[in-house]
Design a protein around this motif. Sequence first.
Motif, short mmCIF file in Angstrom:
data_model
loop_
_atom_site.label_atom_id
_atom_site.label_comp_id
_atom_site.label_asym_id
_atom_site.label_seq_id
_atom_site.Cartn_x
_atom_site.Cartn_y
_atom_site.Cartn_z
N GLY A 200 20.89 76.89 20.99
CA GLY A 200 19.81 75.95 21.25
C GLY A 200 20.03 74.55 20.70
N GLU A 201 21.18 74.28 20.10
CA GLU A 201 21.46 72.92 19.63
C GLU A 201 21.68 71.96 20.80
OE1 GLU A 201 24.47 72.52 16.62
OE2 GLU A 201 24.12 74.57 15.92
N LEU A 202 22.20 72.49 21.89
CA LEU A 202 22.44 71.72 23.11
C LEU A 202 21.76 72.44 24.27
CD1 LEU A 202 26.28 71.04 22.69
CD2 LEU A 202 24.43 69.43 22.20
N ASP A 203 21.46 71.68 25.32
CA ASP A 203 20.89 72.26 26.54
C ASP A 203 21.90 72.35 27.66
OD1 ASP A 203 18.15 72.50 25.55
OD2 ASP A 203 18.17 70.31 25.55
N PHE A 204 22.95 71.56 27.59
CA PHE A 204 24.01 71.62 28.60
C PHE A 204 25.31 71.09 28.02
CE2 PHE A 204 22.22 67.37 29.08
CZ PHE A 204 23.34 66.56 29.27
N VAL A 205 26.41 71.55 28.60
CA VAL A 205 27.73 71.02 28.27
C VAL A 205 28.52 70.95 29.57
CG1 VAL A 205 29.83 71.25 26.89
CG2 VAL A 205 27.67 72.13 25.99
N ALA A 206 29.14 69.81 29.83
CA ALA A 206 29.97 69.63 31.01
C ALA A 206 31.44 69.53 30.59
CB ALA A 206 29.56 68.38 31.78
N PHE A 207 32.26 70.38 31.21
CA PHE A 207 33.69 70.39 30.95
C PHE A 207 34.45 69.94 32.20
CE2 PHE A 207 31.79 73.82 28.40
CZ PHE A 207 32.30 73.58 27.14
N HIS A 208 35.67 69.47 32.00
CA HIS A 208 36.51 69.11 33.15
C HIS A 208 37.72 70.04 33.22
CE1 HIS A 208 37.98 66.64 36.42
NE2 HIS A 208 39.15 66.57 35.82
N ARG A 209 38.56 70.01 32.20
CA ARG A 209 39.76 70.86 32.21
C ARG A 209 39.37 72.30 31.91
NH1 ARG A 209 44.92 70.20 28.18
NH2 ARG A 209 43.37 70.96 26.69
N LEU A 210 39.87 73.23 32.71
CA LEU A 210 39.48 74.64 32.57
C LEU A 210 40.70 75.52 32.34
CD1 LEU A 210 36.73 75.01 35.33
CD2 LEU A 210 36.50 74.32 32.95
N LEU A 211 41.10 75.64 31.10
CA LEU A 211 42.13 76.61 30.73
C LEU A 211 41.42 77.92 30.41
CD1 LEU A 211 44.31 74.30 28.46
CD2 LEU A 211 44.68 74.91 30.86
N PRO A 212 41.92 79.04 30.91
CA PRO A 212 41.15 80.30 30.82
C PRO A 212 40.82 80.74 29.41
CG PRO A 212 43.40 80.72 31.57
CD PRO A 212 43.21 79.24 31.62
N TRP A 213 41.74 80.55 28.46
CA TRP A 213 41.46 80.99 27.08
C TRP A 213 40.40 80.11 26.42
CZ3 TRP A 213 46.48 80.30 28.96
CH2 TRP A 213 46.94 78.97 28.92
N ASP A 214 40.18 78.90 26.95
CA ASP A 214 39.15 78.03 26.40
C ASP A 214 37.75 78.44 26.84
OD1 ASP A 214 40.84 76.33 24.99
OD2 ASP A 214 41.01 74.87 26.62
N HIS A 215 37.62 78.98 28.05
CA HIS A 215 36.29 79.13 28.64
C HIS A 215 35.84 80.57 28.90
CE1 HIS A 215 35.79 74.82 29.07
NE2 HIS A 215 37.07 74.78 29.40
N ALA A 216 36.75 81.49 29.14
CA ALA A 216 36.32 82.86 29.42
C ALA A 216 35.46 83.44 28.30
CB ALA A 216 37.53 83.75 29.69
N PRO A 217 35.82 83.26 27.02
CA PRO A 217 34.96 83.83 25.97
C PRO A 217 33.57 83.22 25.93
CG PRO A 217 37.16 83.33 25.12
CD PRO A 217 37.06 82.68 26.46
#
Length: 264
Positions: A200-217
């Motif tokens: 709940g510290e943030l309501d949204f986060v926008a990413f551009h580069r999508l490496l699988p180990w960064d985002h799958a978890p």
Amino acid sequence: MHIDKVTEILREAAHAVILPRYRALATGEVMEKSPGEVVTIADREAEELITRGLRGVLDAPVVGEEAAAADPRLIDALTEAPTAWLVDPLDGTANFVAGNPDYAVMVALVHHGRTVASWILRPADDRAYVAEHGAGAWRDSIRLSREPASQDPAELRGAVLTRFLPPSAKARVEVTASRFAAVEPGTKCAGVDYPRLVDGELDFVAFHRLLPWDHAPGVLLLTEAGGVARHHDRTPYRPADMRPGLLTAADAACWQTVRSVLSL
């Protein structure tokens, strides 16, 4: 598979090779992996320890960030093997090198292209986040449920990671940021930013580069807590889909509001 065993593996690796080097890296223990990207001996040794431990839990291909940097073909296991592990042994390496506590150790289990379990350990405060598909998300044994966010942009707080954005997208962010309560650049560590969104510290986060180990978890953690992660064309996130652009939000209405304001 014993969920807690994987958490133990991450903690053991952190205590063995990461925490002893925090703010104590010696000369020669930090190397340039690619222009603007660094790797440390802690990244490499942690990945070796975690890889061995995970194979003892479930014998499946392990796609580690550092191993994949040496052999990019390892990523093919996400689509070619029925089950594969993803490992980010030290997310936020630049923060770690700078003595900043915003770093994490992350693992995900991918089955037939979908993330079915994930782990995020933040060694600096020994906080563990765990998610299992269909079973929920947890922080240190406390079940997590992300509350819906306001639909008024002026009440939303978010982060937009602009480092890899094309100039036109950066310009749009600069123009529209004032419509939100706050837009920050993020911590440069997905293993910290995803939990901040869930907590709940943030309501949204926008990413551009999508490496699988960064985002799958983090995506599984978020969605199991009730949040939303979608590409800009509204398709859901999948680890093997590395098309740039991912918007994550507290809920579907928040996702749509942010997408409209940012013109994604």
